[in-house]
Design an enzyme around this catalytic site. Structure first.
Site, PDB file in Angstrom:
ATOM      1  N   SER A 154     -13.547   1.453   2.382  1.00  0.00           N
ATOM      2  CA  SER A 154     -12.604   1.174   1.295  1.00  0.00           C
ATOM      3  C   SER A 154     -11.534   2.248   1.251  1.00  0.00           C
ATOM      4  O   SER A 154     -11.808   3.395   0.888  1.00  0.00           O
ATOM      5  CB  SER A 154     -13.328   1.116  -0.062  1.00  0.00           C
ATOM      6  OG  SER A 154     -12.388   1.030  -1.117  1.00  0.00           O
ATOM      7  N   ARG A 156     -13.282  -7.124 -11.665  1.00  0.00           N
ATOM      8  CA  ARG A 156     -13.534  -6.359 -10.441  1.00  0.00           C
ATOM      9  C   ARG A 156     -14.278  -5.049 -10.743  1.00  0.00           C
ATOM     10  O   ARG A 156     -14.022  -4.410 -11.769  1.00  0.00           O
ATOM     11  CB  ARG A 156     -12.226  -6.090  -9.699  1.00  0.00           C
ATOM     12  CG  ARG A 156     -11.531  -7.365  -9.277  1.00  0.00           C
ATOM     13  CD  ARG A 156     -10.227  -7.123  -8.561  1.00  0.00           C
ATOM     14  NE  ARG A 156     -10.430  -6.474  -7.264  1.00  0.00           N
ATOM     15  CZ  ARG A 156      -9.439  -6.151  -6.450  1.00  0.00           C
ATOM     16  NH1 ARG A 156      -8.180  -6.417  -6.791  1.00  0.00           N
ATOM     17  NH2 ARG A 156      -9.692  -5.572  -5.292  1.00  0.00           N
ATOM     18  N   ASP A 208      -7.335  -7.720   4.272  1.00  0.00           N
ATOM     19  CA  ASP A 208      -6.527  -8.590   3.417  1.00  0.00           C
ATOM     20  C   ASP A 208      -6.022  -9.830   4.140  1.00  0.00           C
ATOM     21  O   ASP A 208      -5.498 -10.752   3.496  1.00  0.00           O
ATOM     22  CB  ASP A 208      -5.328  -7.816   2.858  1.00  0.00           C
ATOM     23  CG  ASP A 208      -5.728  -6.828   1.783  1.00  0.00           C
ATOM     24  OD1 ASP A 208      -6.738  -7.072   1.095  1.00  0.00           O
ATOM     25  OD2 ASP A 208      -5.037  -5.810   1.630  1.00  0.00           O
ATOM     26  N   SER A 256       0.822  -1.207   0.000  1.00  0.00           N
ATOM     27  CA  SER A 256       0.000   0.000   0.000  1.00  0.00           C
ATOM     28  C   SER A 256       0.854   1.254   0.000  1.00  0.00           C
ATOM     29  O   SER A 256       0.593   2.210  -0.745  1.00  0.00           O
ATOM     30  CB  SER A 256      -0.925   0.003   1.220  1.00  0.00           C
ATOM     31  OG  SER A 256      -1.840  -1.059   1.175  1.00  0.00           O
TER      32      SER A 256
END
Length: 449
Positions: free
Chosen positions: A174, A129, A326, A29
């Site tokens: 998100s 997605r 995750d 990230s």
């Protein structure tokens, strides 16, 4: 390992104790954001510890395509000569983001308020997605998106010529959506406001401040209001990327699964918005100590010492889900070795990751002899204790790196070998996974029959 092309089957077998030091890669990230913000800054940004997995390398290629000078100086060491806020150039070709949902969504945000057009695609998994969750708020700035049915890739995005600031409440937790809106707000006049109903990983906010943006965060319980003042001049930085807690989850859980193991996992980022797995493992009875606590690159960091432990199933509260989204696949694998059920609630976001991770883990665990209960927003794994996981199955990775690694970790402690049909996607986030687990003594082998 390659995340594209010929499948790479891999098998994990019951292993001797795992011992040694597990040097996991840089945080994915943070790596994505370092490249993107470096490309939007003025001057040369220097990055050390960058994750050199396929996902991040695809973001580096995208920044070059948009006009930034991005160069590798050595292992994990990169330089980015930025073009300034609003300075992206129109790319000559389609931008291929491979397997990375984070990469494509953040890049779309970063270019959505510049008057250029770019077409995005990705691998078979990424093309499935949903992108509407990002393109819908970007349309509020004035950007226009044209894609396949359901807003899926390939997709062409035309940035706003005269962007306007927006106020946007993120409908689901998100970090990708929040970050895309904030990055778009950089080149919009006035103040862009993002409202979160519950906190998600805050790397974008931290890094924006580090690059010189004016950004404030107001917290009211779980609700967060983030206000960004647009059109700053971002100043190039020198960044040290901490090691990825999501990658650390695999050697940590493998050590907890395999009897007699003791593994040191150094330099792991412990940002509170990412540390939910470690909180959960401690509640299950895991023997984990946090040594040499410090700060690196603006992020809290520690060395993790992990010893095999008897574990008890727990209920993971839904408000913790965003901080470990995750890590639920590998937690599901670990939960098979615990005594009693582990209940994971608030996890419906897993259904729109690289695969439907709830379904993928449920079907794979059932094939390995574990009883599961599955609902739209919940997964319960009924643990069989440290010696009770049968294994003996071939499971599908669904082109999902975390599914592949989770079942390989499970196989290290199962009674019979566990085979993953395709481990090649692991290269997108953790290219050294096979060598690292093998170096600790884990019994992994490539298997083409």
């Amino acid at each position: 390992m390659s995340g594209h092309g010929t499948p790479l089957p891999m098998t994990a077998r019951k292993s001797p104790p795992l011992k040694g030091v597990a040097e996991v890669p840089g945080d994915k990230s943070v790596s994505h954001r370092a490249l993107i913000l470096g490309a939007l800054a003025v001057g040369e940004t220097r990055v050390t510890g960058l994750l050199e997995g396929e996902d991040v390398l695809d973001t580096a290629k995208a920044m070059r395509a948009l006009g930034a000078d991005v160069a590798r100086q050595g292992p994990g060491e990169w330089s980015v000569h930025g073009v300034g806020t609003g300075g992206f150039a129109e790319p000559d070709n389609v931008i291929d983001c491979g397997n990375s949902g984070t990469g494509v969504r953040l890049i779309m945000g970063a270019m959505a308020t510049s008057p250029i057009t770019a077409t995005f695609t990705g691998d078979a998994s990424l093309r499935k997605r949903p992108m509407g969750r990002v393109t819908d708020p970007l349309a509020l700035f004035g950007a226009e998106a044209r894609g396949r049915k359901g807003g899926r890739l390939p997709l062409t995005l035309t940035g706003a010529a005269d962007p306007v600031p927006v106020t946007y409440e993120v409908p689901v937790p998100s970090a990708q959506v929040k970050s895309a809106v904030l990055l778009a707000g950089l080149n919009a006049p006035g103040q862009t406001v993002v409202i979160e109903r519950e906190a998600t990983r805050d790397h974008t906010e931290r890094m924006l401040r580090g690059f010189g943006a004016e950004l404030s965060v107001e917290e009211d319980g779980p609700r967060r209001v983030i206000t960004l003042t647009g059109q700053p001049e971002l100043v190039a930085q020198t960044l040290a990327v901490p090691r990825d807690p999501s990658s650390a989850a695999f050697p940590v859980c493998a050590a907890l699964i395999v009897p007699g193991s003791e593994v040191l996992v150094p330099g792991i980022g412990l940002n509170a918005t990412r540390a939910g797995l470690f909180t959960t493992l401690l509640e299950m009875g895991a023997d984990i100590t946090f040594e040499n606590r410090r700060e690196e690159g603006g992020e809290p960091v520690a060395d993790l010492r992990v010893r095999h432990s008897p574990l008890t199933g727990v209920e993971v509260p839904p408000e913790r889900a965003a901080s470990m989204i995750d890590e639920f696949p590998v937690l599901s694998a670990l939960a098979a070795f615990a005594e009693g059920p582990t209940v994971m609630r608030g996890v419906k976001e897993l259904r729109v990751k690289e695969s439907d991770r709830i379904d993928a883990m449920a079907r794979g665990l059932e094939a390995c002899g574990i009883t599961v209960e599955e609902e739209e927003d919940m997964l319960t794994v009924h643990g069989r204790g440290p010696d009770g996981v049968p294994g003996g199955a071939t499971v599908a990775s669904h082109l999902d790196h975390r599914i592949a690694m989770s079942f390989l970790c499970l196989g290290l402690g199962a009674q019979s070998p566990v085979r993953v049909d395709d481990a090649s996607p692991i290269a997108t986030s953790f290219p050294a996974f096979e060598a690292l687990i093998g170096g600790l003594g884990g019994a992994l082998s490539r298997s083409n029959s």
